[in-house]
Write a protein that holds these residues in place. Structure first.
Motif, short mmCIF file in Angstrom:
data_model
loop_
_atom_site.label_atom_id
_atom_site.label_comp_id
_atom_site.label_asym_id
_atom_site.label_seq_id
_atom_site.Cartn_x
_atom_site.Cartn_y
_atom_site.Cartn_z
N UNK A 18 0.82 -1.21 0.00
CA UNK A 18 0.00 0.00 0.00
C UNK A 18 0.85 1.26 0.00
N UNK A 19 2.15 1.12 0.17
CA UNK A 19 3.04 2.28 0.16
C UNK A 19 3.95 2.29 -1.07
N UNK A 20 3.55 1.60 -2.12
CA UNK A 20 4.38 1.53 -3.33
C UNK A 20 4.40 2.88 -4.04
N UNK A 21 5.53 3.17 -4.68
CA UNK A 21 5.68 4.44 -5.40
C UNK A 21 6.20 4.25 -6.82
N UNK A 22 6.73 3.08 -7.12
CA UNK A 22 7.31 2.83 -8.44
C UNK A 22 6.18 2.60 -9.45
N UNK A 23 6.18 3.35 -10.52
CA UNK A 23 5.06 3.34 -11.47
C UNK A 23 4.91 2.00 -12.19
N UNK A 24 6.01 1.42 -12.65
CA UNK A 24 5.91 0.22 -13.47
C UNK A 24 5.39 -0.98 -12.68
N UNK A 25 5.92 -1.30 -11.48
CA UNK A 25 5.33 -2.41 -10.72
C UNK A 25 3.87 -2.18 -10.36
N UNK A 26 3.52 -0.95 -9.99
CA UNK A 26 2.12 -0.66 -9.64
C UNK A 26 1.22 -0.89 -10.84
N UNK A 27 1.61 -0.33 -11.98
CA UNK A 27 0.80 -0.49 -13.18
C UNK A 27 0.70 -1.94 -13.62
N UNK A 28 1.81 -2.67 -13.53
CA UNK A 28 1.83 -4.07 -13.96
C UNK A 28 0.96 -4.94 -13.05
N UNK A 29 1.14 -4.80 -11.73
CA UNK A 29 0.36 -5.60 -10.79
C UNK A 29 -1.13 -5.26 -10.85
N UNK A 30 -1.43 -3.99 -10.97
CA UNK A 30 -2.83 -3.58 -11.05
C UNK A 30 -3.46 -4.07 -12.34
N UNK A 31 -2.70 -4.01 -13.43
CA UNK A 31 -3.20 -4.55 -14.69
C UNK A 31 -3.44 -6.04 -14.62
N UNK A 32 -2.59 -6.75 -13.87
CA UNK A 32 -2.76 -8.19 -13.70
C UNK A 32 -4.04 -8.49 -12.92
N UNK A 33 -4.27 -7.75 -11.85
CA UNK A 33 -5.51 -7.93 -11.06
C UNK A 33 -6.73 -7.62 -11.91
N UNK A 34 -6.64 -6.55 -12.69
CA UNK A 34 -7.75 -6.20 -13.57
C UNK A 34 -8.01 -7.27 -14.63
N UNK A 35 -6.95 -7.87 -15.14
CA UNK A 35 -7.09 -8.93 -16.14
C UNK A 35 -7.75 -10.16 -15.53
N UNK A 36 -7.38 -10.51 -14.29
CA UNK A 36 -7.99 -11.65 -13.63
C UNK A 36 -9.49 -11.41 -13.40
N UNK A 37 -9.84 -10.19 -13.00
CA UNK A 37 -11.26 -9.86 -12.83
C UNK A 37 -11.99 -9.90 -14.16
N UNK A 38 -11.33 -9.45 -15.19
CA UNK A 38 -11.89 -9.49 -16.54
C UNK A 38 -12.13 -10.93 -16.99
N UNK A 39 -11.19 -11.80 -16.71
CA UNK A 39 -11.34 -13.22 -17.07
C UNK A 39 -12.48 -13.87 -16.30
N UNK A 40 -12.62 -13.51 -15.05
CA UNK A 40 -13.72 -14.06 -14.25
C UNK A 40 -15.07 -13.66 -14.84
N UNK A 41 -15.19 -12.40 -15.23
CA UNK A 41 -16.41 -11.95 -15.88
C UNK A 41 -16.65 -12.69 -17.18
N UNK A 42 -15.59 -12.88 -17.95
CA UNK A 42 -15.70 -13.58 -19.23
C UNK A 42 -16.12 -15.03 -19.05
N UNK A 43 -15.59 -15.69 -18.03
CA UNK A 43 -15.94 -17.08 -17.78
C UNK A 43 -17.42 -17.21 -17.39
N UNK A 44 -17.89 -16.25 -16.59
CA UNK A 44 -19.31 -16.27 -16.20
C UNK A 44 -20.20 -16.13 -17.44
N UNK A 45 -19.86 -15.21 -18.32
CA UNK A 45 -20.64 -15.04 -19.55
C UNK A 45 -20.54 -16.26 -20.45
N UNK A 46 -19.35 -16.86 -20.49
CA UNK A 46 -19.15 -18.03 -21.36
C UNK A 46 -19.96 -19.21 -20.86
N UNK A 47 -19.95 -19.47 -19.57
CA UNK A 47 -20.68 -20.60 -19.02
C UNK A 47 -22.19 -20.40 -19.09
#
Length: 205
Positions: A18-47
Motif C-alpha cells: 500500500x506504500x508503493x511508489x514505483x510506477x511500473x510495478x504498480x501499473x503491472x500488478x494492477x493490470x494483472x488484477x484487472x485482467x484476472x477480474x476481466x477473465x472471471x467476468x468472461x468465464x461467467x458469460x461463457x458458461x
C-alpha cells in the motif's frame, strides 16, 4: 499458530504494497488484477452461454491456428499471453492517474477500459489480428462489459497499492496555479510601463 503466522505475513505484505511508489510495478500488478477480474467476468458469460469465446482463445489465436486451441497446452499459452498483455496495458493507466490525480478514478478506469476494448478487441477482429472469430452481438457487448470491469478493477487496485503522496492533490494544484499567476503578474516591472510612457512623450514632442 501457522495460520496466524501466514496471516501476519500477508498483512505485512499488504502494508508494504500500500506504500508503493514505483510506477511500473504498480501499473503491472494492477493490470494483472484487472485482467484476472476481466477473465472471471468472461468465464461467467461463457458458461451462461452469452459469450462465444474466452480471452485465452482470442489471445492464443494470434500465434496459433484456431483449430489447435482445442488442446489445453495451447489454451494455457493463450491465457499467459492475455495476462501479460493486460498487465502491461495497466502501466499507461497508472501514468494517467499519476498525472491527473485519483479523483474520479473509477470514471477514468471506465474510459480506459472502453479505449482498450476499441483498440484491442474491435480493431483486433476487424483487421484479422485474432484468427478466431466472434459473430454474436451479445459477445461483443459482453467483451465491452469485461473491459469495463478491467478498467474499474485496475484503477481501484492502483489507488489501493499506491502511496498517497504519489498522486497530485487537486486543491494544492489549484493553489499552485493561482500563485503562479500572481507571481507572473507581479513579475511585470512597472518601470517598463513608465519607460513606454516616456518614449511616447518623446515621440510626441
Amino acid at each position: 499458530m501457522k495460520v496466524l503466522d501466514n496471516f501476519n505475513r500477508v498483512a505485512k505484505f499488504m502494508n508494504v504494497s500500500k506504500n508503493m511508489r514505483d510506477s511500473i510495478p504498480i501499473g503491472f500488478l494492477s493490470g494483472l488484477v484487472g485482467t484476472l477480474a476481466m477473465d472471471l467476468s468472461n468465464i461467467i458469460f461463457k458458461k451462461s452461454g452469452v459469450s462465444e469465446k474466452t480471452y485465452a482463445q482470442y489471445a492464443g489465436s494470434v500465434l496459433i491456428s484456431p483449430f489447435r486451441l482445442i488442446f489445453k497446452e495451447n489454451q494455457i499459452l493463450g491465457q499467459i499471453l492475455h495476462l501479460i498483455t493486460g498487465s502491461i496495458i495497466g502501466i499507461p493507466l497508472f501514468a494517467v492517474l499519476k498525472k491527473t490525480g485519483k479523483d474520479n478514478y473509477l470514471f477514468k478506469g471506465a474510459i480506459y477500459g472502453t479505449f482498450t476494448w476499441e483498440l484491442l478487441y474491435s480493431f483486433g477482429l476487424r483487421y484479422g489480428v485474432f484468427r478466431t472469430k466472434a459473430y454474436s452481438t451479445r459477445t461483443h457487448m459482453t467483451t465491452l462489459i469485461d473491459n469495463l470491469v478491467y478498467g474499474f478493477t485496475s484503477a481501484a487496485t492502483m489507488i489501493f497499492l499506491t502511496d498517497k503522496s504519489v498522486f497530485p492533490n487537486a486543491k494544492k494544484k489549484q493553489v499552485e496555479t493561482q500563485r503562479g499567476n500572481e507571481l507572473s503578474q507581479s513579475s511585470i516591472d512597472p518601470g517598463d510601463e513608465r519607460l513606454d510612457d516616456y518614449e511616447n512623450e518623446v515621440r510626441f514632442h
